[in-house]
Structures are given as structure tokens and as C-alpha cells.
Write a protein that holds these residues in place. Structure first.
Motif, PDB file in Angstrom:
ATOM      1  N   ILE A 102      88.669  -7.039 -14.581  1.00  0.00           N
ATOM      2  CA  ILE A 102      87.636  -8.032 -14.893  1.00  0.00           C
ATOM      3  C   ILE A 102      86.956  -8.517 -13.619  1.00  0.00           C
ATOM      4  O   ILE A 102      85.727  -8.632 -13.553  1.00  0.00           O
ATOM      5  CB  ILE A 102      88.242  -9.207 -15.680  1.00  0.00           C
ATOM      6  CG1 ILE A 102      88.811  -8.714 -17.022  1.00  0.00           C
ATOM      7  CG2 ILE A 102      87.200 -10.298 -15.916  1.00  0.00           C
ATOM      8  CD1 ILE A 102      89.629  -9.748 -17.773  1.00  0.00           C
ATOM      9  N   ASP A 103      87.760  -8.788 -12.584  1.00  0.00           N
ATOM     10  CA  ASP A 103      87.201  -9.272 -11.327  1.00  0.00           C
ATOM     11  C   ASP A 103      86.270  -8.240 -10.685  1.00  0.00           C
ATOM     12  O   ASP A 103      85.204  -8.598 -10.156  1.00  0.00           O
ATOM     13  CB  ASP A 103      88.323  -9.631 -10.354  1.00  0.00           C
ATOM     14  CG  ASP A 103      89.041 -10.919 -10.747  1.00  0.00           C
ATOM     15  OD1 ASP A 103      88.455 -11.707 -11.509  1.00  0.00           O
ATOM     16  OD2 ASP A 103      90.185 -11.109 -10.297  1.00  0.00           O
ATOM     17  N   ASN A 114      72.178 -10.459  -8.336  1.00  0.00           N
ATOM     18  CA  ASN A 114      71.885 -11.382  -7.238  1.00  0.00           C
ATOM     19  C   ASN A 114      72.251 -12.826  -7.586  1.00  0.00           C
ATOM     20  O   ASN A 114      71.459 -13.764  -7.445  1.00  0.00           O
ATOM     21  CB  ASN A 114      70.404 -11.305  -6.841  1.00  0.00           C
ATOM     22  CG  ASN A 114      70.134 -11.960  -5.491  1.00  0.00           C
ATOM     23  OD1 ASN A 114      71.017 -11.990  -4.627  1.00  0.00           O
ATOM     24  ND2 ASN A 114      68.932 -12.473  -5.320  1.00  0.00           N
ATOM     25  N   THR A 115      73.487 -12.974  -8.048  1.00  0.00           N
ATOM     26  CA  THR A 115      73.983 -14.299  -8.384  1.00  0.00           C
ATOM     27  C   THR A 115      75.352 -14.484  -7.752  1.00  0.00           C
ATOM     28  O   THR A 115      75.949 -13.529  -7.243  1.00  0.00           O
ATOM     29  CB  THR A 115      74.042 -14.506  -9.909  1.00  0.00           C
ATOM     30  OG1 THR A 115      74.370 -15.862 -10.196  1.00  0.00           O
ATOM     31  CG2 THR A 115      75.092 -13.590 -10.541  1.00  0.00           C
ATOM     32  N   SER A 116      75.877 -15.663  -7.780  1.00  0.00           N
ATOM     33  CA  SER A 116      77.163 -15.943  -7.142  1.00  0.00           C
ATOM     34  C   SER A 116      78.313 -15.687  -8.110  1.00  0.00           C
ATOM     35  O   SER A 116      78.145 -15.789  -9.330  1.00  0.00           O
ATOM     36  CB  SER A 116      77.214 -17.400  -6.685  1.00  0.00           C
ATOM     37  OG  SER A 116      77.218 -18.268  -7.809  1.00  0.00           O
ATOM     38  N   PRO A 117      79.514 -15.374  -7.574  1.00  0.00           N
ATOM     39  CA  PRO A 117      80.679 -15.204  -8.450  1.00  0.00           C
ATOM     40  C   PRO A 117      80.961 -16.457  -9.279  1.00  0.00           C
ATOM     41  O   PRO A 117      81.433 -16.364 -10.410  1.00  0.00           O
ATOM     42  CB  PRO A 117      81.809 -14.922  -7.457  1.00  0.00           C
ATOM     43  CG  PRO A 117      81.128 -14.323  -6.266  1.00  0.00           C
ATOM     44  CD  PRO A 117      79.818 -15.060  -6.175  1.00  0.00           C
ATOM     45  N   GLU A 118      80.651 -17.617  -8.698  1.00  0.00           N
ATOM     46  CA  GLU A 118      80.876 -18.876  -9.423  1.00  0.00           C
ATOM     47  C   GLU A 118      80.017 -18.957 -10.683  1.00  0.00           C
ATOM     48  O   GLU A 118      80.426 -19.550 -11.692  1.00  0.00           O
ATOM     49  CB  GLU A 118      80.576 -20.074  -8.520  1.00  0.00           C
ATOM     50  CG  GLU A 118      81.530 -20.251  -7.347  1.00  0.00           C
ATOM     51  CD  GLU A 118      81.297 -19.255  -6.226  1.00  0.00           C
ATOM     52  OE1 GLU A 118      82.228 -19.042  -5.432  1.00  0.00           O
ATOM     53  OE2 GLU A 118      80.168 -18.700  -6.170  1.00  0.00           O
ATOM     54  N   ALA A 119      78.836 -18.349 -10.617  1.00  0.00           N
ATOM     55  CA  ALA A 119      77.917 -18.405 -11.750  1.00  0.00           C
ATOM     56  C   ALA A 119      78.429 -17.634 -12.954  1.00  0.00           C
ATOM     57  O   ALA A 119      78.000 -17.876 -14.083  1.00  0.00           O
ATOM     58  CB  ALA A 119      76.544 -17.885 -11.338  1.00  0.00           C
ATOM     59  N   VAL A 120      79.343 -16.685 -12.721  1.00  0.00           N
ATOM     60  CA  VAL A 120      79.867 -15.876 -13.836  1.00  0.00           C
ATOM     61  C   VAL A 120      81.309 -16.261 -14.163  1.00  0.00           C
ATOM     62  O   VAL A 120      81.985 -15.562 -14.919  1.00  0.00           O
ATOM     63  CB  VAL A 120      79.767 -14.367 -13.508  1.00  0.00           C
ATOM     64  CG1 VAL A 120      78.316 -13.948 -13.372  1.00  0.00           C
ATOM     65  CG2 VAL A 120      80.555 -14.019 -12.240  1.00  0.00           C
ATOM     66  N   ALA A 121      81.781 -17.360 -13.603  1.00  0.00           N
ATOM     67  CA  ALA A 121      83.168 -17.775 -13.821  1.00  0.00           C
ATOM     68  C   ALA A 121      83.463 -18.044 -15.292  1.00  0.00           C
ATOM     69  O   ALA A 121      84.521 -17.680 -15.804  1.00  0.00           O
ATOM     70  CB  ALA A 121      83.474 -19.020 -12.982  1.00  0.00           C
ATOM     71  N   ALA A 122      82.512 -18.669 -15.981  1.00  0.00           N
ATOM     72  CA  ALA A 122      82.724 -18.959 -17.404  1.00  0.00           C
ATOM     73  C   ALA A 122      82.828 -17.674 -18.207  1.00  0.00           C
ATOM     74  O   ALA A 122      83.637 -17.574 -19.144  1.00  0.00           O
ATOM     75  CB  ALA A 122      81.589 -19.838 -17.935  1.00  0.00           C
ATOM     76  N   GLY A 125      86.254 -16.219 -18.105  1.00  0.00           N
ATOM     77  CA  GLY A 125      87.187 -16.824 -19.037  1.00  0.00           C
ATOM     78  C   GLY A 125      87.049 -16.280 -20.442  1.00  0.00           C
ATOM     79  O   GLY A 125      88.053 -16.052 -21.137  1.00  0.00           O
ATOM     80  N   VAL A 126      85.816 -16.044 -20.878  1.00  0.00           N
ATOM     81  CA  VAL A 126      85.579 -15.484 -22.213  1.00  0.00           C
ATOM     82  C   VAL A 126      86.217 -14.097 -22.326  1.00  0.00           C
ATOM     83  O   VAL A 126      86.900 -13.786 -23.313  1.00  0.00           O
ATOM     84  CB  VAL A 126      84.066 -15.401 -22.496  1.00  0.00           C
ATOM     85  CG1 VAL A 126      83.805 -14.632 -23.791  1.00  0.00           C
ATOM     86  CG2 VAL A 126      83.457 -16.792 -22.583  1.00  0.00           C
ATOM     87  N   THR A 131      90.618 -10.336 -24.091  1.00  0.00           N
ATOM     88  CA  THR A 131      91.464  -9.175 -23.792  1.00  0.00           C
ATOM     89  C   THR A 131      92.951  -9.522 -23.768  1.00  0.00           C
ATOM     90  O   THR A 131      93.785  -8.713 -24.193  1.00  0.00           O
ATOM     91  CB  THR A 131      91.063  -8.544 -22.450  1.00  0.00           C
ATOM     92  OG1 THR A 131      91.163  -9.519 -21.391  1.00  0.00           O
ATOM     93  CG2 THR A 131      89.637  -8.024 -22.507  1.00  0.00           C
ATOM     94  N   GLN A 132      93.281 -10.715 -23.284  1.00  0.00           N
ATOM     95  CA  GLN A 132      94.691 -11.062 -23.169  1.00  0.00           C
ATOM     96  C   GLN A 132      95.304 -11.458 -24.505  1.00  0.00           C
ATOM     97  O   GLN A 132      96.527 -11.612 -24.595  1.00  0.00           O
ATOM     98  CB  GLN A 132      94.877 -12.181 -22.143  1.00  0.00           C
ATOM     99  CG  GLN A 132      94.479 -11.783 -20.726  1.00  0.00           C
ATOM    100  CD  GLN A 132      95.102 -10.467 -20.288  1.00  0.00           C
ATOM    101  OE1 GLN A 132      96.321 -10.297 -20.341  1.00  0.00           O
ATOM    102  NE2 GLN A 132      94.263  -9.519 -19.861  1.00  0.00           N
TER     103      GLN A 132
END
Length: 221
Positions: A102-103, A114-122, A125-126, A131-132
Motif C-alpha cells: 500500500i505504501d 504531484n501531491t504530498s504523502p500526507e494528502a493521501v493518508a486518508a 486508511g480506506v 484489505t486487512q
């Protein structure tokens, strides 16, 4: 012709003609090779295949080594398509999907868009919650189903380009995994596909497609 976005498209009749022309080729012309340009397009069609969450839980092995293809043929009930087709692709599925998978995907997506990893953090989680909730075995099955989307895209692209295909499920996946050194790699063989040009004397060329009436398989609600 172009659609409303200006993208050049083929006509509906041309698409249907290509799909009617396509059949599961049983006998390939071993001398008929796919050009480099067309093969690059076919590989790109695999890369562009959609997948759930965009995770792309697969690997596509293009088998060019003739000795390896001979070994694979022995694990395919001796079917000649394995060795006679111009190209042979083994579609392998991830045997699991973990946090690292996932990472890696989110890092790729963030860089591409062209976005930050923080922007896709939510979004992370989805994906992880979905998957888990499955067992590892269930995730493998889910990944294998994704691979069949890629197989369909590859075969349709090939038909539009005038390339013959034969999907190969009559194989021993465990035998393929051993020959291709997939054991312990995190990937396992799901299905394969032979691609090339039909032999003129393939008896299946003239056999009409047998399909149920649309009313049996399509329901408008």
C-alpha cells in the motif's frame, strides 16, 4: 472519429468487427512475429489496466526464452500455443497485500499526481481497512481476480490491433511457479496468454462463435 473530449476513437462497428474476428487461437503461425511497435503497445495496455484502488497486484512475465517455453509447455498439457505463438505472457498475482504494498502504491500515486504523502493518508486508511478485513488467502484470491481484468484488456487490445490470442488456463500453476522461480517471491501464476498470428490451417478459424441470445445474458433494470 473523435469523442467530446477530442480523443480519437474507432467506430462501434469496427470494434465489434475486431471482437467477432477474435477467437481462442489453437494453432499459431510460428514464423509470424509481432512487431516491436505493436508489442510495446500491448505491454502498455497491460500497464494501463485498471485495478481495485489502483493497487496493481500483479506481475506480467513475458517469456522469450525458448527453453523456458518448452518447460512451460510440459506444464500445459503439451499445448503447442505455448511454444508456437510469437509471444507468451504469464500473468501472476500477488499472494498477499500488506502495508508495504500500500505504501509503495501511495508513494507512486503522490509522485505522479504531484501531491504530498500526507494528502493521501486518508486513502491509505480506506485501503488498509478493506484489505486487512480479509485473510491472506482471501487477498490472494482477490488479487487473482484483478489479474483477469488485465487478461481481458490485453485480449481486447490485441483484437483491435489484429493480433491473435489464446488465454491459457489449462496449465499447472505450481509447475509454472517452480520453472519461473516465483516460489517465495510474493507472486504466483494465475493464468497465461499466447499472442501472435493464427496459422492459415487452424481449423477453428471458420467455426462460428456460439453465444447465448442477448436476452439471456443481459438484463435491463
Amino acid at each position: 472519429m473523435a469523442n467530446s473530449s477530442g480523443l480519437m476513437t474507432i467506430s462501434p462497428s469496427s470494434l465489434l468487427a475486431a471482437l467477432h474476428w477474435r477467437y481462442a487461437t489453437k494453432k499459431f503461425d510460428s514464423a509470424g512475429k509481432i512487431s516491436a511497435e505493436i508489442w510495446e503497445t500491448l505491454e502498455q495496455s497491460l500497464i494501463l489496466t485498471p485495478s481495485s484502488f489502483g493497487l496493481q497486484p500483479w506481475k506480467f512475465l513475458v517469456i522469450q526464452d525458448t527453453h523456458v517455453r518448452e518447460k512451460l509447455r510440459s506444464e500445459s498439457w503439451g499445448q503447442p500455443q505455448v511454444t508456437d505463438a510469437s509471444h507468451y505472457v504469464v500473468l501472476a498475482a500477488r499472494t498477499d497485500l500488506d502495508s508495504n504494498d500500500i505504501d509503495q502504491w501511495l508513494k507512486c500515486m503522490a509522485a505522479t499526481q504531484n501531491t504530498s504523502p500526507e494528502a493521501v493518508a486518508a486513502y491509505r486508511g480506506v485501503i488498509e481497512n478493506f484489505t486487512q478485513a480479509m485473510t491472506q488467502e482471501a487477498r490472494h484470491v482477490w488479487n487473482s481476480r484483478q489479474v483477469y481484468i488485465a487478461l481481458g484488456q490485453l485480449m481486447t487490445t490485441a483484437a483491435v490491433l489484429g493480433i491473435d490470442t489464446c488465454p491459457m488456463e489449462g496449465i499447472n500453476p505450481a509447475g509454472y511457479d517452480q520453472i519461473l522461480n516465483l516460489e517465495g517471491s510474493g507472486y504466483a501464476t494465475a493464468v497465461a496468454c499466447a499472442l501472435g498470428h493464427r496459422a492459415a490451417d487452424d481449423k477453428y478459424i471458420q467455426i462460428p462463435k456460439a453465444r447465448f441470445d442477448p436476452s439471456r445474458v443481459i438484463q435491463h433494470i
